[in-house]
Design an enzyme around this catalytic site. Structure first.
Site, short mmCIF file in Angstrom:
data_model
loop_
_atom_site.label_atom_id
_atom_site.label_comp_id
_atom_site.label_asym_id
_atom_site.label_seq_id
_atom_site.Cartn_x
_atom_site.Cartn_y
_atom_site.Cartn_z
N SER A 156 0.85 -1.18 0.00
CA SER A 156 0.00 0.00 0.00
C SER A 156 0.89 1.24 0.00
CB SER A 156 -0.87 0.01 1.25
OG SER A 156 -0.04 0.33 2.36
N LYS A 157 0.24 2.38 -0.08
CA LYS A 157 0.98 3.63 -0.07
C LYS A 157 1.83 3.75 1.19
CE LYS A 157 0.05 7.80 -2.37
NZ LYS A 157 -0.86 8.50 -3.16
N ARG A 158 1.23 3.31 2.30
CA ARG A 158 1.93 3.44 3.58
C ARG A 158 3.21 2.60 3.64
NH1 ARG A 158 -1.14 1.74 8.53
NH2 ARG A 158 0.46 0.15 8.35
N GLY A 201 5.11 2.14 1.23
CA GLY A 201 6.11 2.65 0.30
C GLY A 201 5.71 2.53 -1.16
#
Ligand code: GLU
Length: 495
Positions: free
Chosen positions: A260-262, A264
Site C-alpha cells: 500500500s501507499k503506507r 512505500g
C-alpha cells in the site's frame, strides 16, 4: 538460429511510474541487454477515462533518469519522442490496426458483434448474482442473423465486439516463473475486444501489438496472469506463435499483504524527492523477485545485465522492505565522491552557499555521509553547524559528573583552545591526539571533558565527535572564535 529477443514494457499513462513499473521495465531491459536483444517501450492509452496528465512524460523521463532507455518506441532525449520500425508506439494512434484485426476475428467467428444495452447487461448480472453464479456474458448476440447485424450497424446502433470463448476447452500455457498454468475456458468471459467508441480493450490491443512488434518475451507483473488465457485464445484464433510468458512475483508489504501507499508504494518520483539515489533504488528494485544466488548485494546497472537470468526469478511474493532500501541507499551515499554528494545535498540544506566557504560544506558532508541514509535527512541533521543551537544546559553534564564539573571543564577548554595552534583544530586526528594528551597529563576523566565539548559545539545528544566538529568549524575564517563562542554560550547555560 534463434530469434532476436524482443521485450517490452507497455505502461498505461494512468499514473506516475511506481516501483512495480520500474521493476517491470528493469527486468525487461536487463533481459534484452543480456541477450543482445531489443527493449520496446509502448504506451497503452486505450482506457481514455483513466488518463492522467503528465503521466506519459513522467514514465518515459523517469526510466531515462535510471538509465533504462528503450531501443524502440518511446524514449527521452531532452523531450519525449518515438523511434523504431514497428510504430506508432502509442495505441491510440493504431485504432485502424485493431479494427482490421477485430474484423479478421469476426470473419473467423472467433469474435462477434454484441448490441446488448447496458440495461440488459445489468439485468443479466443481477440474475446471475441471485443464482450465485459468476457473472459472465451469456452469448446472447452470438447467433444474430447476418442481415440483422448489417441492419443494426447501418442504423448506427451502439455495439461492441466480443471474443467468442469456446466452451469446455482447457487453456494451457507455460510461464517461465510459475510453470504450467491451466484454466477451463468455461471460466473465461466473452471479453469485449472493441468498445463502442472504436477503441480496443487492453486484451485485443496487447495481443495485436505484441505480435506486430515481434515481442518474443512478455515480462510483466503477476497481476496479468488472469488475463493471459484470453490472450492465448486470441493468439490461437489468429494462428500466431505465442511469446514466452514471464510473470514477475507480486510486491508485498513487510506484513506480506498487498503493498500500500503506507508501505512505500509511492511514485518513483517521490522516492527520488526523498533523497534516494537512482542507482541505489534500481539496485534495490532488482532484488524484488530476483536473486543472483551469490553473496553480492551491490550491483551497478552493468553488473545487473551481466548477472541477470530469467531462471533466477522467484515465484513467491517479493517483500518490499524500506529498511533494506535505506541500508542500500546508505551504502551508495558512503561510496559517493564527497563533492558530488554535496551537489546533491545542496537542495536539501537550505543554507546559502555564498555565506559559508565551500570547504565548510565539504567537511560537514564528509562527516555526515557516514551516517546518512537518505539525502533529505541532511537538513535536520546539520542545522546546528550554521547557527548557534538552542538546548538545555543539563545536556552538557556528563553522566558521571555534575553542573559545576561541566563548568570547570568548559572553562579549561576555553583556555586551551584559545592557545592551541589553529592547525591542530583543523585536523581531527591531530586534535584528538592533542586533547587526549591534555586529558592524560591533567589526569582528567575523558567523558567529563569530551562530552561537554561535543554538546557545546552541536547542542545535541548525538552528533559527530568533538574533534570532527572542531575540524568543520576550523574551515571558517573565524573558526576558533566560533568554537570559543559556543563554549561561552554553554557556560552561560550552566550558570
Ligand atoms: N498496459 C498494461 C499496464 O498498464 C500492460 C500490461 C502488460 O504488460 O501486458 O501495465
Amino acid at each position: 538460429m534463434s530469434k532476436t529477443v524482443r521485450t517490452r514494457m507497455a505502461p498505461s499513462p494512468t499514473g506516475f511510474l511506481h516501483i512495480g513499473g520500474l521493476r517491470t521495465a528493469l527486468f525487461d531491459y536487463l533481459y534484452a541487454r543480456k541477450t543482445g536483444g531489443k527493449f520496446v517501450l509502448r504506451i497503452e492509452d486505450t482506457d481514455r477515462q483513466r488518463l492522467v496528465e503528465g503521466a506519459l512524460e513522467n514514465i518515459v523521463q523517469s526510466l531515462h533518469d535510471f538509465g533504462i532507455e528503450a531501443d524502440e518506441g518511446f524514449y527521452w532525449k531532452n523531450k519525449i519522442d518515438q523511434r523504431g520500425e514497428h510504430g506508432p508506439y502509442m495505441q491510440s494512434e493504431r485504432l485502424d490496426i485493431y479494427a482490421k484485426h477485430a474484423q479478421e476475428l469476426i470473419d473467423k467467428r472467433a469474435a462477434y458483434y454484441c448490441f446488448c444495452t447496458s440495461e440488459r447487461l445489468a439485468e443479466l448480472r443481477k440474475s446471475q448474482e441471485a443464482q450465485k453464479v459468476p457473472p459472465k456474458y451469456d452469448k446472447h448476440c452470438l447467433n444474430l442473423p447476418k442481415d440483422e447485424i448489417d441492419q443494426k450497424i447501418q442504423n448506427n446502433e451502439p455495439h461492441v465486439v466480443r471474443l467468442n470463448v469456446p466452451t469446455g476447452q482447457q487453456i494451457v500455457f507455460e510461464d517461465v516463473v510459475h510453470g504450467k498454468i491451466e484454466i477451463s475456458s468455461n471460466d473465461v468471459d466473452d471479453q469485449v475486444l472493441l468498445k463502442s467508441d472504436g477503441f480496443p480493450t487492453y486484451h485485443l490491443a496487447v495481443v495485436v501489438d505484441d505480435h506486430l512488434m515481434e515481442i518474443t518475451h512478455v515480462i510483466r507483473g503477476d497481476e496479468w496472469i488472469p488475463s493471459t488465457p484470453k490472450h492465448i485464445l486470441l493468439y490461437q484464433a489468429f494462428r500466431w506463435e505465442l511469446p514466452v510468458f514471464v510473470h514477475l512475483p507480486l510486491l508485498l508489504s513487510k506484513s506480506r499483504k498487498k503493498l500500500s501507499k503506507r508501505d512505500g508504494d509511492v511514485s518513483v518520483k517521490d522516492f527520488l524527492a526523498q533523497g534516494y539515489l537512482p542507482e541505489a533504488l534500481l539496485n534495490f528494485v532488482a532484488f524484488l523477485g530476483w536473486n543472483p544466488k551469490t553473496e553480492q548485494e551491490v550491483f551497478s546497472l552493468k553488473e545487473l545485465v551481466e548477472n541477470f537470468d530469467l531462471e533466477k526469478i522467484n515465484k513467491s511474493g517479493a517483500v518490499f522492505d524500506l529498511d533494506k532500501l535505506d541500508w542500500i541507499n546508505g551504502l551508495y551515499i558512503r561510496k559517493m565522491d564527497t563533492e558530488l554528494l554535496l551537489e546533491k545535498l545542496v537542495p536539501y540544506m537550505d543554507h546559502d552557499m555564498k555565506v559559508f566557504p565551500k570547504e565548510f560544506f565539504i567537511k560537514i558532508v564528509s562527516h555526515e555521509k557516514k551516517r546518512l541514509k537518505k539525502l533529505s535527512e541532511i537538513g535536520e541533521r546539520v542545522g546546528y553547524f550554521f547557527k548557534q543551537p538552542e538546548y538545555e544546559g543539563e545536556l552538557l553534564v556528563w553522566k558521571k559528573a555534575d553542573k559545576n564539573d561541566a563548568k570547570e571543564k568548559i572553562s579549561k577548554l576555553i583556555e586551551v583552545i584559545n592557545s592551541v595552534d589553529e592547525k591542530i583544530l583543523a585536523d581531527a586526528k591531530q586534535s584528538e591526539t592533542f586533547f587526549k594528551n591534555f586529558i592524560n597529563e591533567n589526569k582528567l576523566d575523558t567523558g567529563a571533558v569530551l562530552w561537554p565539548l561535543r554538546v557545546a559545539l552541536s547542542g545535541r545528544q548525538a552528533s559527530p565527535g568533538p574533534f570532527e566538529l572542531m575540524e568543520v568549524f576550523a574551515t571558517l575564517k573565524n573558526g576558533r572564535d566560533e568554537i570559543i563562542s559556543r563554549l561561552n554560550f554553554a557556560l552561560k547555560l550552566l550558570s
